[in-house]
Write an enzyme that holds these catalytic residues in place. Structure first.
Site, PDB file in Angstrom:
ATOM      1  N   GLY A 109      39.945  16.361 -41.926  1.00 45.02           N
ATOM      2  CA  GLY A 109      39.505  15.144 -42.631  1.00 45.02           C
ATOM      3  C   GLY A 109      40.640  14.478 -43.380  1.00 45.02           C
ATOM      4  O   GLY A 109      40.811  13.262 -43.329  1.00 45.02           O
ATOM      5  N   ARG A 110      41.462  15.280 -44.083  1.00 45.62           N
ATOM      6  CA  ARG A 110      42.494  14.668 -44.931  1.00 45.62           C
ATOM      7  C   ARG A 110      43.704  14.194 -44.143  1.00 45.62           C
ATOM      8  O   ARG A 110      44.618  13.626 -44.718  1.00 45.62           O
ATOM      9  CB  ARG A 110      42.880  15.607 -46.068  1.00 45.62           C
ATOM     10  CG  ARG A 110      43.114  17.043 -45.685  1.00 45.62           C
ATOM     11  CD  ARG A 110      43.039  17.945 -46.927  1.00 45.62           C
ATOM     12  NE  ARG A 110      43.138  19.352 -46.592  1.00 45.62           N
ATOM     13  CZ  ARG A 110      42.107  20.123 -46.285  1.00 45.62           C
ATOM     14  NH1 ARG A 110      40.889  19.602 -46.244  1.00 45.62           N
ATOM     15  NH2 ARG A 110      42.275  21.391 -45.998  1.00 45.62           N
ATOM     16  N   GLU A 112      43.273  19.782 -51.847  1.00 46.88           N
ATOM     17  CA  GLU A 112      42.253  20.334 -50.959  1.00 46.88           C
ATOM     18  C   GLU A 112      42.914  21.256 -49.931  1.00 46.88           C
ATOM     19  O   GLU A 112      42.318  22.231 -49.483  1.00 46.88           O
ATOM     20  CB  GLU A 112      41.475  19.206 -50.258  1.00 46.88           C
ATOM     21  CG  GLU A 112      40.210  19.679 -49.561  1.00 46.88           C
ATOM     22  CD  GLU A 112      39.267  18.547 -49.176  1.00 46.88           C
ATOM     23  OE1 GLU A 112      38.358  18.201 -49.950  1.00 46.88           O
ATOM     24  OE2 GLU A 112      39.438  17.997 -48.066  1.00 46.88           O
ATOM     25  N   LYS A 149      33.457  12.360 -40.433  1.00 44.68           N
ATOM     26  CA  LYS A 149      33.779  13.315 -39.374  1.00 44.68           C
ATOM     27  C   LYS A 149      32.517  14.044 -38.918  1.00 44.68           C
ATOM     28  O   LYS A 149      32.254  14.181 -37.743  1.00 44.68           O
ATOM     29  CB  LYS A 149      34.839  14.295 -39.896  1.00 44.68           C
ATOM     30  CG  LYS A 149      35.259  15.337 -38.893  1.00 44.68           C
ATOM     31  CD  LYS A 149      36.421  16.163 -39.427  1.00 44.68           C
ATOM     32  CE  LYS A 149      36.686  17.342 -38.501  1.00 44.68           C
ATOM     33  NZ  LYS A 149      37.803  18.169 -38.949  1.00 44.68           N
ATOM     34  N   LYS A 174      28.097  21.510 -53.151  1.00 44.33           N
ATOM     35  CA  LYS A 174      27.205  20.749 -52.253  1.00 44.33           C
ATOM     36  C   LYS A 174      25.855  21.452 -52.134  1.00 44.33           C
ATOM     37  O   LYS A 174      24.799  20.831 -52.203  1.00 44.33           O
ATOM     38  CB  LYS A 174      27.805  20.671 -50.842  1.00 44.33           C
ATOM     39  CG  LYS A 174      28.899  19.664 -50.647  1.00 44.33           C
ATOM     40  CD  LYS A 174      29.207  19.594 -49.143  1.00 44.33           C
ATOM     41  CE  LYS A 174      30.566  19.001 -48.866  1.00 44.33           C
ATOM     42  NZ  LYS A 174      30.954  19.094 -47.464  1.00 44.33           N
ATOM     43  N   GLU A 197      26.880  11.760 -49.404  1.00 40.29           N
ATOM     44  CA  GLU A 197      27.261  10.485 -50.014  1.00 40.29           C
ATOM     45  C   GLU A 197      27.312   9.372 -48.961  1.00 40.29           C
ATOM     46  O   GLU A 197      26.796   8.264 -49.159  1.00 40.29           O
ATOM     47  CB  GLU A 197      28.646  10.604 -50.682  1.00 40.29           C
ATOM     48  CG  GLU A 197      28.688  11.522 -51.892  1.00 40.29           C
ATOM     49  CD  GLU A 197      29.049  12.969 -51.535  1.00 40.29           C
ATOM     50  OE1 GLU A 197      28.787  13.386 -50.372  1.00 40.29           O
ATOM     51  OE2 GLU A 197      29.575  13.670 -52.404  1.00 40.29           O
ATOM     52  N   HIS A 252      53.392   3.399 -69.766  1.00 41.23           N
ATOM     53  CA  HIS A 252      52.710   3.013 -71.000  1.00 41.23           C
ATOM     54  C   HIS A 252      51.456   3.845 -71.211  1.00 41.23           C
ATOM     55  O   HIS A 252      50.576   3.463 -71.987  1.00 41.23           O
ATOM     56  CB  HIS A 252      52.397   1.520 -70.967  1.00 41.23           C
ATOM     57  CG  HIS A 252      53.645   0.693 -70.927  1.00 41.23           C
ATOM     58  ND1 HIS A 252      54.305   0.293 -72.068  1.00 41.23           N
ATOM     59  CD2 HIS A 252      54.387   0.267 -69.877  1.00 41.23           C
ATOM     60  CE1 HIS A 252      55.402  -0.391 -71.720  1.00 41.23           C
ATOM     61  NE2 HIS A 252      55.473  -0.410 -70.391  1.00 41.23           N
TER      62      HIS A 252
HETATM   63  O1  F6P Z   1      35.351  17.105 -49.474  1.00 34.74           O
HETATM   64  C1  F6P Z   1      35.101  17.859 -48.334  1.00 34.74           C
HETATM   65  C2  F6P Z   1      35.232  17.067 -47.087  1.00 34.74           C
HETATM   66  O2  F6P Z   1      34.816  17.847 -46.022  1.00 34.74           O
HETATM   67  C3  F6P Z   1      36.628  16.529 -46.841  1.00 34.74           C
HETATM   68  O3  F6P Z   1      37.491  17.441 -46.293  1.00 34.74           O
HETATM   69  C4  F6P Z   1      36.336  15.364 -45.969  1.00 34.74           C
HETATM   70  O4  F6P Z   1      37.434  14.525 -45.885  1.00 34.74           O
HETATM   71  C5  F6P Z   1      35.149  14.775 -46.675  1.00 34.74           C
HETATM   72  O5  F6P Z   1      34.422  15.897 -47.116  1.00 34.74           O
HETATM   73  C6  F6P Z   1      34.290  13.849 -45.862  1.00 34.74           C
HETATM   74  O6  F6P Z   1      33.692  14.502 -44.790  1.00 34.74           O
HETATM   75  P1  F6P Z   1      33.085  13.701 -43.579  1.00 34.74           P
HETATM   76  O7  F6P Z   1      34.175  12.899 -42.978  1.00 34.74           O
HETATM   77  O8  F6P Z   1      32.539  14.723 -42.636  1.00 34.74           O
HETATM   78  O9  F6P Z   1      32.010  12.802 -44.104  1.00 34.74           O
END
Ligand code: F6P
Length: 555
Positions: free
Chosen positions: A274-275, A360, A215, A519, A221, A391
């Site tokens: 995002g979620r 979240e 987003k 972060k 990452e 199990h």
């Molecule tokens: O974990 C925090 C967060 O902002 C989530 O809400 C989101 O889904 C994720 O990081 C990834 O963010 P982005 O889509 O901006 O890479």
């Protein structure tokens, strides 16, 4: 793509008109009801008393049948909980969100993932923008499928994390029966190189499409993995392979994607959390996997659930009822977690998906006004597909000291031809709910003749080991089949449940400030660990634990 003009307010205007749950008359009435009847309600007695209990406490929503009868509620409890929803203005808060009011006040944003699945002409906000991007994305998805038919593409690598990974990863797996047969899908999320390295090692760059989904297009990452993928591609692809045909971006930050060198990008908007973003272009791998026609069925299922949520009276509104149960269990019974047990291997990633969606969203400790809450919010959500969970941790569910409400998901028709396996799977699903509720008395255990106890072991003590307290609550959701439409409806059901419980608790379910501190600290620590950095190994200013661990890792 920033399409929200409305400014941030301290509290969204509609929510501000309604009291927080604990400040209502209904809350006090629920407390009284809990003390008098709720705490000790025994499910076995309740079923014996009322032969109509299943019928009275089962509800229909689009694509999802919900049996709530094995929960520690009766009709009176539901009436009191309904009063709570009314006093908290749940319907008004829902309507405000659906029409695009700034429901996410701490980030100054509307919350309109429902607009992404509204059909053309339904009058949803941002209709023109949504359908323009969706049409372009679906044309692209179908083109990718055609390139796969032609043998030009074999693998899709989707790079994203959190909401930019879990939804697509969960749904592509769930819809395996509908997947393009010549395409393999790989999801890379972790900044741990053990995630991406084995994926890329097995692929031919010239036949791979890499989707970079973020987003913000700034997430550490995802950006780090995207850089690794690009370097791999440049090194591996035969001379003349067009990078542009093998990398595609999905983001609200079109400039950053262009800066990364991606020329083909699908946008979305800041009013898509995002979620809840798998309905936007973040769902591109799902659309590639199942094709545009089935993608529309997926959205159709979610839209049908939206309409159920928007229009069904609260007393029969399944997402609302599940949210009210969450409040009942979390705030009155004090249950701290909920386990989700999908009896369908395709839903193996659903618990992980729901962890983000619920925890979240509702893992918050202040209300909309910033006041510290005097009550608990999100339960811990956890689980594994049945029968595997049986199990592993079901021992604790049956005989442990904590009561954990369980949510079973059963699917009537399987997509495979092994009728015998499916019968066994469903028998196990029903048996677990039954066993949790019925338990086994000490007398029944004593009457058995267990073959395994040590010689001379006290029989009465052994019976206590073999006793199940029972009266442990569960919900069973039933789908006819796991299809794009039913999966869409199921996910939307959970989204609305999370919104409804958050609205009752008076919190903002749509921000996630809790992920920021870690972060920032990781950014500060990174130069102390990086090869070639002047600060490598520097422990100045660190607490002794972090300093000691850093030294250990650097030695
Ligand atoms: O974990 C925090 C967060 O902002 C989530 O809400 C989101 O889904 C994720 O990081 C990834 O963010 P982005 O889509 O901006 O890479």
């Amino acid at each position: 793509m920033n399409a929200t003009a409305a400014p941030a307010g301290a509290v969204p205007p509609t929510a501000a008109r309604w009291p927080r749950c604990d400040r209502t008359r209904a809350w006090a009435a629920l407390q009284g009801h809990f003390e008098a009847h709720g705490r000790d309600l025994d499910l076995r007695e309740a079923f014996a008393r009322d032969p109509q209990r299943f019928a009275a406490l089962s509800f229909e929503a689009p694509e999802v049948f919900a049996d709530l009868s094995k929960n520690r509620v009766d009709l009176a409890t539901l009436r009191f909980l309904g009063d709570l929803a009314d006093e908290c203005g749940l319907a008004a808060q829902r309507d405000a969100m659906l029409r695009g009011e700034v429901a996410n006040a701490t980030e100054g944003r509307a919350v309109l993932h429902t607009a992404l699945r509204a059909p053309r002409g339904a009058g949803a906000p941002f209709e023109a923008e949504v359908h323009a991007v969706q049409d372009a994305m679906l044309a692209f998805a179908d083109d990718v499928r055609a390139r796969a038919d032609a043998g030009e593409l074999t693998d899709i690598v989707h790079i994203g994390i959190g909401g930019s990974d879990l939804g697509p990863a969960m749904a592509v797996r769930a819809l395996e029966a509908f997947r393009h047969p010549r395409l393999r899908f790989h999801f890379v999320s972790n900044v741990d190189g053990h995630d991406i390295a084995p994926v890329l090692a097995g692929l031919a760059a010239a036949r791979t499409l890499v989707v970079i989904a973020s987003k913000t297009f700034t997430t550490q990452e995802t950006m780090a993995n995207a850089a690794v993928a690009r370097a791999w591609f440049v090194q591996q692809a035969p001379a003349g392979t067009e990078v542009a045909r093998h990398f595609v971006g999905v983001t609200t930050n079109l400039e950053a994607a262009a800066g990364f060198g991606i020329t083909r990008t699908f946008g979305f908007w800041d009013w898509v959390g995002g979620r809840c973003s798998l309905w936007s272009a973040i769902g591109l791998p799902i659309a590639i996997a199942i094709g545009s026609a089935r993608w529309r069925e997926f959205l159709g299922g979610a839209h049908a659930m939206d309409q159920h949520f928007a229009r069904t009276p609260l007393a029969r509104n399944v997402p609302v009822l599940l949210a009210l149960l969450d409040v009942w269990y979390r705030n009155f019974h004090g249950f701290t977690s909920r386990s989700v047990a999908p009896y369908h291997q395709g839903l193996a990633r659903l618990p992980a998906y729901l962890q983000q969606l619920e925890m979240e969203s509702n893992g918050k400790r202040v209300d909309l006004a910033g006041d510290t809450l005097p009550f608990a919010t999100s339960p811990v959500v956890w689980g594994e597909p049945g029968t595997n969970g049986q199990h592993a941790f079901f021992q604790m569910l049956h005989q442990g000291t904590d009561v954990v409400p369980v949510e079973f998901i059963a699917v009537k028709h399987a997509a495979h031809g092994h009728a015998d396996l499916h019968a066994k799977l469903l028998a196990n699903c029903l048996a677990q709910g039954q066993a949790l509720m019925l338990g086994k008395s000490a007398e029944a255990a004593a009457a058995e003749h267990p073959p395994t106890a040590a010689a001379g072991f006290d029989r009465a003590a052994l019976a206590r080991h073999r006793t199940f307290p029972g009266n442990r609550p569960s919900t069973t959701l039933v789908l006819d089949a796991l299809t794009p439409r039913s999966l869409g409806a199921l996910i939307a059901l959970y989204e609305h449940r999370v919104f409804a419980s958050g609205a009752l608790w008076g919190i903002n379910s749509f921000d996630q400030w809790g992920v920021e501190l870690g972060k920032a600290l990781a950014g500060e620590l990174l130069p102390r660990l990086e090869a070639g950095s002047a600060r490598r190994g520097d422990t100045a200013g660190l607490d002794s634990s972090t300093a000691g661990l850093l030294r250990r890792l650097m030695s």
